[in-house]
Design a protein around this motif. Structure first.
Motif, short mmCIF file in Angstrom:
data_model
loop_
_atom_site.label_atom_id
_atom_site.label_comp_id
_atom_site.label_asym_id
_atom_site.label_seq_id
_atom_site.Cartn_x
_atom_site.Cartn_y
_atom_site.Cartn_z
N PHE A 74 0.83 -1.20 0.00
CA PHE A 74 0.00 0.00 0.00
C PHE A 74 0.86 1.25 0.00
O PHE A 74 0.59 2.21 -0.70
CB PHE A 74 -0.93 0.02 1.21
N LYS A 75 1.94 1.25 0.79
CA LYS A 75 2.83 2.41 0.85
C LYS A 75 3.48 2.64 -0.51
O LYS A 75 3.59 3.77 -0.96
CB LYS A 75 3.89 2.20 1.93
N LEU A 76 3.89 1.59 -1.16
CA LEU A 76 4.52 1.69 -2.47
C LEU A 76 3.56 2.30 -3.49
O LEU A 76 3.96 3.06 -4.37
CB LEU A 76 4.99 0.30 -2.93
N CYS A 77 2.28 2.00 -3.37
CA CYS A 77 1.27 2.50 -4.30
C CYS A 77 0.71 3.86 -3.92
O CYS A 77 -0.21 4.35 -4.55
CB CYS A 77 0.13 1.49 -4.41
N GLY A 78 1.23 4.47 -2.86
CA GLY A 78 0.78 5.79 -2.47
C GLY A 78 -0.36 5.81 -1.48
O GLY A 78 -0.97 6.85 -1.25
N PHE A 79 -0.69 4.69 -0.88
CA PHE A 79 -1.80 4.62 0.07
C PHE A 79 -1.34 4.64 1.52
O PHE A 79 -2.12 4.41 2.41
CB PHE A 79 -2.62 3.34 -0.15
N GLY A 80 -0.07 4.92 1.78
CA GLY A 80 0.46 4.82 3.13
C GLY A 80 0.40 6.10 3.94
O GLY A 80 0.88 6.14 5.05
N ARG A 81 -0.20 7.18 3.40
CA ARG A 81 -0.26 8.45 4.12
C ARG A 81 -1.72 8.92 4.21
O ARG A 81 -2.57 8.48 3.44
CB ARG A 81 0.62 9.49 3.44
N HIS A 82 -1.98 9.81 5.17
CA HIS A 82 -3.35 10.24 5.44
C HIS A 82 -3.36 11.71 5.85
O HIS A 82 -2.47 12.18 6.54
CB HIS A 82 -3.92 9.37 6.57
N TRP A 83 -4.40 12.44 5.42
CA TRP A 83 -4.59 13.84 5.81
C TRP A 83 -5.62 13.92 6.94
O TRP A 83 -6.62 13.22 6.93
CB TRP A 83 -5.14 14.66 4.64
N SER A 84 -5.37 14.79 7.90
CA SER A 84 -6.37 15.14 8.90
C SER A 84 -6.20 16.62 9.23
O SER A 84 -5.29 17.27 8.73
CB SER A 84 -6.25 14.27 10.16
N MET A 85 -7.09 17.15 10.07
CA MET A 85 -7.05 18.58 10.37
C MET A 85 -7.30 18.81 11.85
O MET A 85 -8.09 18.11 12.47
CB MET A 85 -8.14 19.29 9.56
N ILE A 86 -6.61 19.80 12.39
CA ILE A 86 -6.88 20.28 13.75
C ILE A 86 -7.35 21.72 13.59
O ILE A 86 -6.68 22.54 12.97
CB ILE A 86 -5.63 20.19 14.63
N LYS A 87 -8.54 22.01 14.13
CA LYS A 87 -9.15 23.33 13.97
C LYS A 87 -9.39 23.96 15.33
O LYS A 87 -9.84 23.29 16.26
CB LYS A 87 -10.48 23.17 13.24
N LYS A 88 -9.10 25.25 15.43
CA LYS A 88 -9.38 25.97 16.67
C LYS A 88 -10.84 26.38 16.68
O LYS A 88 -11.33 26.99 15.73
CB LYS A 88 -8.48 27.20 16.78
N GLU A 89 -11.54 26.02 17.74
CA GLU A 89 -12.94 26.38 17.91
C GLU A 89 -13.06 27.06 19.27
O GLU A 89 -13.02 26.39 20.30
CB GLU A 89 -13.84 25.15 17.81
N SER A 113 -11.61 28.60 22.30
CA SER A 113 -10.28 28.47 22.90
C SER A 113 -9.78 27.03 22.87
O SER A 113 -8.73 26.72 23.42
CB SER A 113 -10.32 28.97 24.35
N GLU A 114 -10.52 26.14 22.24
CA GLU A 114 -10.19 24.72 22.18
C GLU A 114 -9.73 24.33 20.76
O GLU A 114 -10.08 24.98 19.79
CB GLU A 114 -11.42 23.87 22.53
N PHE A 115 -8.99 23.25 20.68
CA PHE A 115 -8.64 22.66 19.39
C PHE A 115 -9.36 21.34 19.24
O PHE A 115 -9.50 20.58 20.21
CB PHE A 115 -7.12 22.45 19.27
N VAL A 116 -9.85 21.06 18.03
CA VAL A 116 -10.60 19.83 17.75
C VAL A 116 -9.98 19.16 16.53
O VAL A 116 -9.66 19.82 15.54
CB VAL A 116 -12.09 20.15 17.46
N GLU A 117 -9.79 17.85 16.61
CA GLU A 117 -9.23 17.09 15.49
C GLU A 117 -10.36 16.54 14.64
O GLU A 117 -11.30 15.92 15.15
CB GLU A 117 -8.36 15.95 15.98
N TYR A 118 -10.27 16.79 13.34
CA TYR A 118 -11.21 16.24 12.36
C TYR A 118 -10.44 15.24 11.51
O TYR A 118 -9.47 15.60 10.85
CB TYR A 118 -11.79 17.34 11.47
N ASP A 119 -10.87 14.01 11.54
CA ASP A 119 -10.16 12.93 10.85
C ASP A 119 -11.19 11.93 10.34
O ASP A 119 -12.01 11.43 11.11
CB ASP A 119 -9.20 12.26 11.83
N SER A 120 -11.16 11.65 9.06
CA SER A 120 -12.13 10.71 8.47
C SER A 120 -11.97 9.30 9.02
O SER A 120 -12.86 8.47 8.84
CB SER A 120 -11.99 10.70 6.95
#
Length: 93
Positions: free
Chosen positions: A58-73, A75-82
């Motif tokens: 999977f890593k060789l084919c480009g499937f080994g990495r993932h995007w996620s986001m941390i957003k400030k809401e 005074s808190e931070f929240v992680e958004y991850d599929s």
């Protein structure tokens, strides 16, 4: 063929994400985890790209990495991850 991602699917290039956010009026600064990160006091979030615990094929084919986001809401931070069922509030101790 999409020149901004792997021909096998998977990750979009960071430049694509940066352009989308800049088009929406956000200022972005690219940071590489191999360097120390200087934070100001006005960050509203972070976009993360990290390596998944995937099989080598999977890593060789480009499937080994993932995007996620941390957003400030407020005074808190929240992680958004599929990969999560719902947003995850972050706390520091």
């Amino acid at each position: 063929i999409n020149p901004h991602k792997s021909i096998f699917g998977g990750n979009y290039d960071v430049n694509v994400l940066m352009q989308v956010f800049q088009n929406e009026g956000y200022d972005l600064a690219y940071q590489n985890c191999r360097n120390s990160i200087e934070l100001g006091h006005d960050e509203c979030g972070f976009i993360l790209n990290y390596e998944l615990d995937a099989c080598p094929l999977f890593k060789l084919c480009g499937f080994g990495r993932h995007w996620s986001m941390i957003k400030k809401e407020g005074s808190e931070f929240v992680e958004y991850d599929s990969l999560q069922e719902s947003p995850v509030p972050l706390t520091h101790e």
